[in-house]
Design an enzyme around this catalytic site. Structure first.
Site, PDB file in Angstrom:
ATOM      1  N   ARG A  75       8.985  11.043 -24.543  1.00 11.98           N
ATOM      2  CA  ARG A  75       7.611  11.006 -24.017  1.00 11.98           C
ATOM      3  C   ARG A  75       6.897   9.782 -24.582  1.00 11.98           C
ATOM      4  O   ARG A  75       6.120   9.126 -23.906  1.00 11.98           O
ATOM      5  CB  ARG A  75       6.843  12.289 -24.369  1.00 11.98           C
ATOM      6  N   ASP A 106      -8.548  -1.042  -8.804  1.00 13.76           N
ATOM      7  CA  ASP A 106      -7.363  -0.459  -8.173  1.00 13.76           C
ATOM      8  C   ASP A 106      -6.770  -1.543  -7.280  1.00 13.76           C
ATOM      9  O   ASP A 106      -7.312  -1.882  -6.230  1.00 13.76           O
ATOM     10  CB  ASP A 106      -7.769   0.780  -7.364  1.00 13.76           C
ATOM     11  N   TYR A 159     -10.129   5.453  -2.272  1.00 15.20           N
ATOM     12  CA  TYR A 159      -8.944   6.260  -1.961  1.00 15.20           C
ATOM     13  C   TYR A 159      -9.309   7.740  -2.165  1.00 15.20           C
ATOM     14  O   TYR A 159      -9.894   8.097  -3.191  1.00 15.20           O
ATOM     15  CB  TYR A 159      -7.798   5.847  -2.887  1.00 15.20           C
ATOM     16  N   LYS A 166       3.463   2.322  -3.888  1.00 12.23           N
ATOM     17  CA  LYS A 166       3.239   1.513  -2.699  1.00 12.23           C
ATOM     18  C   LYS A 166       4.006   0.183  -2.811  1.00 12.23           C
ATOM     19  O   LYS A 166       5.209   0.187  -2.821  1.00 12.23           O
ATOM     20  CB  LYS A 166       1.734   1.319  -2.480  1.00 12.23           C
TER      21      LYS A 166
HETATM   22  C1  PLP Z   1      -1.716   5.988  -3.165  1.00 11.77           C
HETATM   23  C2  PLP Z   1      -2.897   5.455  -3.844  1.00 11.77           C
HETATM   24  C3  PLP Z   1      -3.332   5.978  -5.074  1.00 11.77           C
HETATM   25  C4  PLP Z   1      -2.677   7.179  -5.713  1.00 11.77           C
HETATM   26  O1  PLP Z   1      -1.378   6.910  -6.144  1.00 11.77           O
HETATM   27  P1  PLP Z   1      -0.224   8.024  -6.231  1.00 11.77           P
HETATM   28  O2  PLP Z   1       0.942   7.247  -6.740  1.00 11.77           O
HETATM   29  O3  PLP Z   1      -0.045   8.595  -4.878  1.00 11.77           O
HETATM   30  O4  PLP Z   1      -0.712   9.051  -7.209  1.00 11.77           O
HETATM   31  C5  PLP Z   1      -4.435   5.398  -5.676  1.00 11.77           C
HETATM   32  N1  PLP Z   1      -5.083   4.357  -5.106  1.00 11.77           N
HETATM   33  C6  PLP Z   1      -4.702   3.839  -3.931  1.00 11.77           C
HETATM   34  C7  PLP Z   1      -5.470   2.690  -3.360  1.00 11.77           C
HETATM   35  C8  PLP Z   1      -3.605   4.365  -3.258  1.00 11.77           C
HETATM   36  O5  PLP Z   1      -3.251   3.849  -2.075  1.00 11.77           O
END
Ligand code: PLP
Length: 381
Positions: free
Chosen positions: A46, A170, A98, A195
Site C-alpha cells: 500500500r 483537472d 465532470y 482516459k
Molecule cells: C473520467 C473523469 C474523471 C473521473 O475519473 P475516473 O478515473 O473515472 O474516476 C474526472 N475528471 C474528468 C474530466 C473525467 O473525464
C-alpha cells in the site's frame, strides 16, 4: 528532455535484478527485510510498489512537477486532494464540472462541512469576486465537458496565488501533451488516467501531480493513510499507454480538426463546439495555453430533438455509443441522457446543453472512415 523522449524514458530504469527493459508488474503485497527496518526502500505494497513508483516518476516528469501520486481512479485522486481541506473550508469550482467531481463535492464533502461554489470561470474577475477568507481551493477543469469551454489557467492561478489559495487543474481532457498547468502557475494537476494517459479503454486509474515536494508529501501521506492505491497491473497498463501518448493525441487532434470542419459545413448539424475554430469564444486562450485544440468535439443538430439525436447515436458503426473518452477508438455520447442526466433540463439549457447535443471522443482511426460513418448516420434522418 523533450516530451516525446520523456514519455518513453522518464522514471523508467531497467529492472536492477534482471535487466528487464520494461518495468515488471510487481505483484506482491510485502517485501522481505534482512533485519528489522533493514529493507530496500519497500516495506508494504500500500505504501510502496516499484511499478507504481515508475509511473509516479514518469507522470511527475510529463507534468513538470516535483511529485506524482497515483490512486485507484480519477475520483479517488480527487478525494485525496479534498482531504487536504478542513471543515469550514470552501472550494470554488468550474460550473460545468465532470459529474462525478460535482457529486463528490456536493454529496460527500458537504456532509463534512466543506462547501463547493460552482461558477462560470470564463471571466477571471468573477472568480476573484467569489473568493472569501474561507476559500482554500480553486478547482479548474478545462476544456470543459461537454461544452468545450476553455478557462484561462494562468489568469486564475495568478489571482489564487495572491490570496494563498491552492489551485488544482483537472487536466484529463487535454493530457500533458497538450497542456501543462503547473507551468501556468497551478499547484496541482489531476488526471483520470482512465482516459488519454491509459489511452486504450482497458484500465481505471487516477493521479495528482504537484508543483512542490511539500504538497506532494501531504498527498503521499493521504495515499498511504486512506489507501486508495492502484494495483501494479493497472500501473503497468498506464505506463505502457503513456509511451504512445504523444502519437495518439497528435493523431486524434488532427482527426478532430477534420471532423469538426466537416460537421460545421453539414446542413443537418447545428452548432459545433470545437476550440480550434476562430469563432469559438475562447479560441485565443486555447491557442495560448494548449499545444493543439484537443480531440473532443460536441455538436447539436439543426433540428433540436432527442429523437433526431437518438437516430444518429443508434446508427453509427465505427463510433461506439459509450461513456468515457480518450481511447484509441472513437466514441459517441449523448450528454443529456448519459453523463449529464442528473442535471435539470432548464439548467442544462442555460449552458447550451440541448437535447440533441452529441459529444464525440475522436480516436486514432482514419478520419475519412469516421466522416463516412457520421455521413451514413445523417443520411436517413
Ligand atoms: C473520467 C473523469 C474523471 C473521473 O475519473 P475516473 O478515473 O473515472 O474516476 C474526472 N475528471 C474528468 C474530466 C473525467 O473525464
Amino acid at each position: 528532455m523533450k516530451f516525446a523522449t520523456k514519455v518513453i524514458h522518464a522514471g523508467i530504469e531497467p529492472d536492477p535484478s534482471t535487466g528487464a527493459i520494461m518495468t515488471p508488474i510487481f505483484q506482491t503485497s510485502t517485501y522481505v527485510q534482512k533485519t528489522p527496518g533493514n529493507h530496500q526502500g519497500f516495506e508494504y505494497a500500500r505504501t510502496q510498489n516499484p511499478t507504481r513508483t515508475a509511473l509516479e516518476k514518469n507522470l511527475a516528469a510529463l507534468e513538470n512537477g516535483a511529485l506524482g501520486t497515483c490512486f485507484s481512479s480519477g475520483l479517488a485522486a480527487m478525494d485525496a486532494v479534498l482531504k487536504l481541506l478542513n471543515p469550514g473550508d470552501e472550494i470554488i469550482a468550474t460550473n460545468d464540472l465532470y459529474g462525478g467531481s460535482y457529486r463528490l463535492i456536493t454529496k460527500i464533502y458537504e456532509r463534512f462541512g466543506v462547501k463547493g461554489k460552482f461558477i462560470d470561470m470564463n471571466d477571471p474577475e468573477e472568480v476573484a469576486k467569489q473568493i472569501t477568507p474561507k476559500t482554500k481551493l480553486i478547482w479548474i477543469e478545462t476544456p470543459t465537458n461537454p461544452m468545450l469551454k476553455i478557462i484561462d489557467i494562468e489568469a486564475i492561478c495568478t489571482i489564487a496565488k495572491e490570496k494563498g489559495i491552492w489551485t488544482c487543474v483537472d487536466n484529463t481532457f487535454a493530457s500533458p501533451y497538450l497542456q501543462t498547468p503547473l507551468d501556468l502557475g497551478a499547484d496541482m494537476v489531476l488526471h483520470s488516467a482512465t482516459k488519454y494517459l491509459g489511452g486504450h479503454s482497458d484500465v481505471v486509474l487516477g493521479a495528482v501531480i504537484t508543483k512542490t515536494q511539500e504538497l506532494g508529501d501531504q498527498l503521499r501521506y493521504i495515499q498511504n493513510a486512506a489507501g486508495a492505491v492502484p494495483g501494479p497491473q493497472d500501473c503497468f497498463l498506464v505506463l505502457r499507454g503513456i509511451k504512445t501518448l504523444h502519437l495518439r493525441v497528435e493523431r486524434a487532434c488532427k482527426n478532430a480538426k477534420k471532423i469538426a470542419k466537416y460537421l460545421d459545413r453539414h446542413p443537418k448539424v447545428g452548432k459545433v463546439y470545437y476550440p480550434g475554430f476562430k469563432s469559438h469564444p475562447n479560441h485565443d486562450i486555447a491557442k495560448k495555453q494548449m499545444r493543439h485544440f484537443g480531440a473532443m468535439v460536441s455538436f447539436d443538430m439543426s433540428e433540436d430533438s432527442f429523437e433526431i439525436a437518438n437516430k444518429v447515436l443508434s446508427n453509427t458503426h465505427l463510433f461506439s455509443l459509450a461513456e468515457s473518452l480518450g481511447g484509441v477508438e472513437s466514441l459517441i455520447g449523448h450528454p443529456a441522457s448519459m453523463t449529464h442526466a442528473s442535471i435539470p433540463k432548464e439548467e442544462r439549457l442555460k449552458v447550451g446543453l440541448t437535447d440533441s447535443l452529441i459529444r464525440l471522443s475522436i480516436g486514432v482511426e482514419d478520419a475519412d472512415d469516421l466522416i463516412d460513418d457520421l455521413e451514413q448516420a445523417f443520411v436517413n434522418l
